[in-house]
Enzyme design. Structure first.
Site, PDB file in Angstrom:
ATOM      1  N   ARG A   1       0.841  -1.187   0.000  1.00  0.00           N
ATOM      2  CA  ARG A   1       0.000   0.000   0.000  1.00  0.00           C
ATOM      3  C   ARG A   1       0.878   1.239   0.000  1.00  0.00           C
ATOM      4  O   ARG A   1       1.892   1.297   0.676  1.00  0.00           O
ATOM      5  CB  ARG A   1      -0.901   0.047   1.242  1.00  0.00           C
ATOM      6  CG  ARG A   1      -1.830   1.266   1.240  1.00  0.00           C
ATOM      7  CD  ARG A   1      -2.503   1.492   2.576  1.00  0.00           C
ATOM      8  NE  ARG A   1      -1.580   1.700   3.682  1.00  0.00           N
ATOM      9  CZ  ARG A   1      -0.931   2.834   3.929  1.00  0.00           C
ATOM     10  NH1 ARG A   1      -1.050   3.867   3.133  1.00  0.00           N
ATOM     11  NH2 ARG A   1      -0.121   2.927   4.974  1.00  0.00           N
ATOM     12  N   VAL A   2       0.482   2.218  -0.808  1.00  0.00           N
ATOM     13  CA  VAL A   2       1.101   3.538  -0.781  1.00  0.00           C
ATOM     14  C   VAL A   2      -0.011   4.572  -0.632  1.00  0.00           C
ATOM     15  O   VAL A   2      -1.171   4.292  -0.919  1.00  0.00           O
ATOM     16  CB  VAL A   2       1.939   3.825  -2.051  1.00  0.00           C
ATOM     17  CG1 VAL A   2       3.199   2.967  -2.070  1.00  0.00           C
ATOM     18  CG2 VAL A   2       1.135   3.637  -3.312  1.00  0.00           C
ATOM     19  N   SER A   3       0.367   5.770  -0.193  1.00  0.00           N
ATOM     20  CA  SER A   3      -0.639   6.789   0.097  1.00  0.00           C
ATOM     21  C   SER A   3      -1.022   7.638  -1.109  1.00  0.00           C
ATOM     22  O   SER A   3      -2.142   8.124  -1.183  1.00  0.00           O
ATOM     23  CB  SER A   3      -0.136   7.708   1.208  1.00  0.00           C
ATOM     24  OG  SER A   3       0.090   6.965   2.376  1.00  0.00           O
ATOM     25  N   THR A   4      -0.087   7.848  -2.030  1.00  0.00           N
ATOM     26  CA  THR A   4      -0.367   8.731  -3.161  1.00  0.00           C
ATOM     27  C   THR A   4       0.035   8.071  -4.473  1.00  0.00           C
ATOM     28  O   THR A   4       0.860   7.154  -4.500  1.00  0.00           O
ATOM     29  CB  THR A   4       0.402  10.059  -3.052  1.00  0.00           C
ATOM     30  OG1 THR A   4       1.799   9.810  -3.206  1.00  0.00           O
ATOM     31  CG2 THR A   4       0.144  10.741  -1.712  1.00  0.00           C
TER      32      THR A   4
ATOM     33  N   GLN B   1       3.652   7.637  -5.507  1.00  0.00           N
ATOM     34  CA  GLN B   1       4.445   6.573  -4.897  1.00  0.00           C
ATOM     35  C   GLN B   1       4.165   5.258  -5.619  1.00  0.00           C
ATOM     36  O   GLN B   1       3.220   5.156  -6.394  1.00  0.00           O
ATOM     37  CB  GLN B   1       4.096   6.447  -3.411  1.00  0.00           C
ATOM     38  CG  GLN B   1       4.425   7.698  -2.615  1.00  0.00           C
ATOM     39  CD  GLN B   1       3.856   7.628  -1.208  1.00  0.00           C
ATOM     40  OE1 GLN B   1       2.703   7.267  -1.019  1.00  0.00           O
ATOM     41  NE2 GLN B   1       4.669   7.985  -0.227  1.00  0.00           N
TER      42      GLN B   1
END
Length: 186
Positions: free
Chosen positions: A8-11, A14
């Site tokens: 998982r990445v936030s943006t 990424q």
């Protein structure tokens, strides 16, 4: 039994590729790899790819993540997610914690300790926030959102109201809600 990986990445700037490479270099070979681009504030069960993973993973299979925070937004979310997976007999491995299986006895102990620390941190944050608010009030600082109405407009509103203009008419004239006009008289 299949091995599932989750990143998982936030943006969207990424990429989860580093998480996958880290796990593969540690010796993990994945049958399935799922990724989400979503804020860590979003609970695990509300993430699109994680929900798809849950629909595909079967009892007694394994889920591997690079770091604990990939699993949930906070200790409570992580605990609930791991409990739900554990109830299905799914092993949850976190590489960051030395490939600890969070569904094992030692993993459950580790999660419980992390949850206790997270709760303490949350309580301390609330205490610090309350102390800061109390100090600011004692110093005479006005808290909350700034008024939408300038002080000179406030005087005009009070005069117009005292002259018989309705609150609705004043709200329309100043482009604010009736509640904002009413608050002017507090």
């Amino acid at each position: 039994m299949a091995i599932f990986g989750y990143g998982r990445v936030s943006t969207s700037q990424q990429d989860t590729e580093n998480q996958r490479l880290e796990l593969e270099q540690a010796g993990w070979a994945f049958d399935f790899w799922f990724t989400d681009v979503v804020s860590g504030k979003t609970p695990a069960m509300q993430r699109k790819a994680f929900s798809e993973l849950l629909g595909k993973i079967r009892d007694d299979e394994t889920l591997v993540v690079a770091k604990l925070d990939r699993l949930g937004r906070d200790a409570i979310d992580v605990l609930q997610t791991v409990r739900m997976l554990s109830d299905r007999g799914i092993k949850v491995i976190v590489h960051q914690l030395g490939n600890t299986d969070l569904t094992s006895a030692a993993g459950k102990l580790l999660l419980s300790m992390l949850a206790a620390v997270a709760e303490m941190e949350r309580d301390l944050l609330i205490e610090r926030t309350q102390a800061g608010l109390s100090r600011a009030k004692a110093e005479g600082k006005k808290l909350g959102r700034p008024s939408k109405i300038a002080p000179e407009a406030r005087r005009a509103i009070i005069e117009k109201k005292n002259s018989g203009t309705s609150i609705s008419a004043l709200a329309r004239e100043y482009g604010v809600s009736r509640a904002t006009i009413t608050a002017t008289f507090d």
